[in-house]
Enzyme design. Sequence first.
Site, PDB file in Angstrom:
ATOM      1  N   GLY A  46       0.860  -1.184   0.000  1.00 45.25           N
ATOM      2  CA  GLY A  46       0.000   0.000   0.000  1.00 45.25           C
ATOM      3  C   GLY A  46       0.887   1.221   0.000  1.00 45.25           C
ATOM      4  CD  GLU A  47       2.339   6.296   0.592  1.00 50.48           C
ATOM      5  OE1 GLU A  47       3.483   6.441   0.133  1.00 50.48           O
ATOM      6  OE2 GLU A  47       2.013   6.679   1.731  1.00 50.48           O
ATOM      7  CB  SER A  48       5.283   2.798   3.849  1.00 51.04           C
ATOM      8  OG  SER A  48       5.979   3.763   3.083  1.00 51.04           O
ATOM      9  CB  CYS A  78       5.330  -3.727  -1.303  1.00 51.03           C
ATOM     10  SG  CYS A  78       5.836  -2.493  -2.512  1.00 51.03           S
ATOM     11  NE  ARG A 107       8.051   5.654   0.848  1.00 49.62           N
ATOM     12  CZ  ARG A 107       7.507   6.853   0.684  1.00 49.62           C
ATOM     13  NH1 ARG A 107       8.175   7.935   0.933  1.00 49.62           N
ATOM     14  NH2 ARG A 107       6.267   6.948   0.265  1.00 49.62           N
ATOM     15  CB  ILE A 136       3.378  -2.096  -7.486  1.00 45.40           C
ATOM     16  CG1 ILE A 136       2.829  -3.324  -8.222  1.00 45.40           C
ATOM     17  CG2 ILE A 136       2.584  -0.842  -7.836  1.00 45.40           C
ATOM     18  CD1 ILE A 136       1.471  -3.799  -7.714  1.00 45.40           C
ATOM     19  NE  ARG A 137       3.304   3.938  -6.863  1.00 44.88           N
ATOM     20  CZ  ARG A 137       2.350   3.439  -7.639  1.00 44.88           C
ATOM     21  NH1 ARG A 137       2.545   3.339  -8.942  1.00 44.88           N
ATOM     22  NH2 ARG A 137       1.205   3.053  -7.156  1.00 44.88           N
ATOM     23  CG  HIS A 176       2.677  -6.327  -4.047  1.00 50.80           C
ATOM     24  ND1 HIS A 176       2.031  -5.733  -2.994  1.00 50.80           N
ATOM     25  CD2 HIS A 176       3.406  -5.356  -4.647  1.00 50.80           C
ATOM     26  CE1 HIS A 176       2.347  -4.458  -2.949  1.00 50.80           C
ATOM     27  NE2 HIS A 176       3.188  -4.191  -3.924  1.00 50.80           N
ATOM     28  CD  GLU A 178       0.507  -8.683  -1.459  1.00 54.60           C
ATOM     29  OE1 GLU A 178       1.488  -9.446  -1.347  1.00 54.60           O
ATOM     30  OE2 GLU A 178       0.588  -7.443  -1.486  1.00 54.60           O
TER      31      GLU A 178
END
Length: 199
Positions: A46-48, A78, A107, A136-137, A176, A178
């Site tokens: 997600g977005e840390s 991630c 990051r 992903i990023r 990821h 998942e």
Amino acid sequence: MLVGVLALQGDFREHLLALAECGVEAIPVKRLAEVNQIDALVLPGGESTTIAKLARSFGLFDRISERIHAGMPTYGSCAGMILLADRLLEGAVGQESFGGMDITVRRNAFGRQVDSFEADLTFKGITAPPIRAIFIRAPWVEAIGLGVEVLASVEIDGELHPVAVAQGNLLATSFHPEITGDNRVHRYFVENVCKTAVA
Ligand code: GLN
């Protein structure tokens, strides 16, 4: 054994599904009571910075960090890898992590050109075929402490960058698993990290 998936932001549903497919009981974690109840934790992609801020505002941050440092088996994918890192490069100003893993994580390490990509990885401890890894990023691991084992790496311009690492009861991947439908990394976490810790 009850596994929690931090469910504040990011792809926690996919982790819950992957864990259920591995035959373990898994619950979303949003409240302090749930943080106290679980035996193991997954920090999703997600977005840390958002996940860290939400954990603060929900009053979960310190307890999660405390439990990780006390040895609760934890897997971060991630953004989850970033949240497990003791040291961050290119973090947002004031960005916090739960820490626990003696790694320095960069990051968004792969840069804009290769924002998202897939690769087949050899993963130490998981038998062939290779793991299809979706980035992903994604972050990579820039430096590791003595107790950290590298399980998988990606080669960029002739240099190897660790993208899966383990230390004691902690596991982190830049990618990821998942979202691939291949649950071997989750199974590795359940069998090799959680069960060993609980036994
Ligand atoms: N770049 C994101 C972050 O800094 C992580 C991306 C992801 O989890 N797919 O948190």
